[in-house]
Write a protein that holds these residues in place. Structure first.
Motif, PDB file in Angstrom:
ATOM      1  N   SER A 190      39.992  36.141  51.488  1.00  0.00           N
ATOM      2  CA  SER A 190      39.321  35.091  50.714  1.00  0.00           C
ATOM      3  C   SER A 190      40.205  33.855  50.805  1.00  0.00           C
ATOM      4  O   SER A 190      41.382  33.956  51.128  1.00  0.00           O
ATOM      5  CB  SER A 190      39.179  35.491  49.236  1.00  0.00           C
ATOM      6  OG  SER A 190      38.255  36.520  49.078  1.00  0.00           O
ATOM      7  N   THR A 191      39.646  32.724  50.521  1.00  0.00           N
ATOM      8  CA  THR A 191      40.444  31.498  50.523  1.00  0.00           C
ATOM      9  C   THR A 191      40.381  30.864  49.142  1.00  0.00           C
ATOM     10  O   THR A 191      39.382  31.005  48.429  1.00  0.00           O
ATOM     11  CB  THR A 191      39.951  30.488  51.578  1.00  0.00           C
ATOM     12  OG1 THR A 191      38.593  30.150  51.288  1.00  0.00           O
ATOM     13  CG2 THR A 191      40.047  31.066  52.973  1.00  0.00           C
ATOM     14  N   ALA A 192      41.454  30.187  48.801  1.00  0.00           N
ATOM     15  CA  ALA A 192      41.512  29.510  47.506  1.00  0.00           C
ATOM     16  C   ALA A 192      42.626  28.479  47.536  1.00  0.00           C
ATOM     17  O   ALA A 192      43.600  28.623  48.291  1.00  0.00           O
ATOM     18  CB  ALA A 192      41.762  30.508  46.389  1.00  0.00           C
ATOM     19  N   LEU A 248      47.104  36.962  39.990  1.00  0.00           N
ATOM     20  CA  LEU A 248      45.861  36.787  40.724  1.00  0.00           C
ATOM     21  C   LEU A 248      45.032  38.057  40.774  1.00  0.00           C
ATOM     22  O   LEU A 248      45.560  39.137  41.033  1.00  0.00           O
ATOM     23  CB  LEU A 248      46.145  36.351  42.163  1.00  0.00           C
ATOM     24  CG  LEU A 248      46.617  34.917  42.375  1.00  0.00           C
ATOM     25  CD1 LEU A 248      48.022  34.698  41.897  1.00  0.00           C
ATOM     26  CD2 LEU A 248      46.513  34.530  43.824  1.00  0.00           C
ATOM     27  N   GLN A 249      43.732  37.884  40.518  1.00  0.00           N
ATOM     28  CA  GLN A 249      42.721  38.913  40.760  1.00  0.00           C
ATOM     29  C   GLN A 249      42.003  38.459  42.017  1.00  0.00           C
ATOM     30  O   GLN A 249      41.434  37.369  42.044  1.00  0.00           O
ATOM     31  CB  GLN A 249      41.719  39.000  39.598  1.00  0.00           C
ATOM     32  CG  GLN A 249      42.270  39.550  38.337  1.00  0.00           C
ATOM     33  CD  GLN A 249      42.439  41.075  38.392  1.00  0.00           C
ATOM     34  OE1 GLN A 249      42.135  41.729  39.373  1.00  0.00           O
ATOM     35  NE2 GLN A 249      42.951  41.625  37.305  1.00  0.00           N
ATOM     36  N   LEU A 250      42.040  39.259  43.078  1.00  0.00           N
ATOM     37  CA  LEU A 250      41.433  38.865  44.332  1.00  0.00           C
ATOM     38  C   LEU A 250      41.042  40.106  45.120  1.00  0.00           C
ATOM     39  O   LEU A 250      41.571  41.202  44.884  1.00  0.00           O
ATOM     40  CB  LEU A 250      42.371  37.978  45.145  1.00  0.00           C
ATOM     41  CG  LEU A 250      43.669  38.550  45.695  1.00  0.00           C
ATOM     42  CD1 LEU A 250      44.305  37.518  46.626  1.00  0.00           C
ATOM     43  CD2 LEU A 250      44.669  38.907  44.648  1.00  0.00           C
ATOM     44  N   SER A 278      39.258  30.084  38.035  1.00  0.00           N
ATOM     45  CA  SER A 278      38.674  30.550  39.290  1.00  0.00           C
ATOM     46  C   SER A 278      38.848  29.514  40.384  1.00  0.00           C
ATOM     47  O   SER A 278      38.775  28.310  40.140  1.00  0.00           O
ATOM     48  CB  SER A 278      37.182  30.820  39.124  1.00  0.00           C
ATOM     49  OG  SER A 278      36.980  31.884  38.234  1.00  0.00           O
ATOM     50  N   ALA A 279      39.073  30.021  41.597  1.00  0.00           N
ATOM     51  CA  ALA A 279      39.083  29.208  42.814  1.00  0.00           C
ATOM     52  C   ALA A 279      38.417  30.069  43.879  1.00  0.00           C
ATOM     53  O   ALA A 279      39.038  30.968  44.440  1.00  0.00           O
ATOM     54  CB  ALA A 279      40.504  28.834  43.216  1.00  0.00           C
ATOM     55  N   GLY A 280      37.124  29.856  44.096  1.00  0.00           N
ATOM     56  CA  GLY A 280      36.382  30.711  45.015  1.00  0.00           C
ATOM     57  C   GLY A 280      36.290  32.113  44.439  1.00  0.00           C
ATOM     58  O   GLY A 280      36.024  32.308  43.257  1.00  0.00           O
TER      59      GLY A 280
END
Length: 137
Positions: free
Chosen positions: A88-90, A101-103, A37-39
């Motif tokens: 979103s940011t990451a 990626l799941q976003l 995870s990233a954010g």
């Protein structure tokens, strides 16, 4: 002088054992990279080696966004810095040439930077269907 057994049972056992070992190795090699995870963004990166690359590429349609990193000549690249900005940011390190990626849906700018400082950016609108970005350096 006979160098083999007249009974096929020992050979059948060896063949079955070898097949079992090969199958278990194939299953282990197909395990996907762990989700991180990233954010608000969850991702997995991998694709080093033929089995892992095949598994990651076959999983691409199951993710809203897939990233592929390669040199201009086609050689895969890893250990790139990846930055997403937009809905979103990451920020994360792509430890393999394929990242899944799941976003959240929305518009994103994806910037990838190689270890030697070369940088490329692409914009993508992530929606209901899977998207893929190909970064060539």
């Amino acid at each position: 002088m006979q160098w083999f057994s007249s009974s096929p049972r020992p050979f059948v056992g060896l063949v079955l054992m070898a097949m079992g070992m090969a199958a278990s190795g194939a299953v282990q090699a197909q395990q996907p990279a762990p989700m991180q995870s990233a954010g608000a963004v969850q991702y997995r990166c991998g694709g080093i080696g033929l089995d892992e690359s095949t598994a990651m590429r076959s999983a691409m349609p199951s993710y809203p966004l897939a990233l592929l990193f390669a040199a201009a000549g086609g050689e895969y690249l890893a250990d790139l810095s990846v930055r997403l900005s937009g809905a979103s940011t990451a920020e994360f390190t792509a430890t393999g040439p394929v990242c899944l990626l799941q976003l959240p849906q929305g518009k994103y700018t994806v910037t990838a930077t190689t270890k030697d400082g070369r940088e490329k950016s692409q914009t993508v609108d992530v929606g209901a269907s899977s998207k893929s970005l190909d970064f060539r350096f």
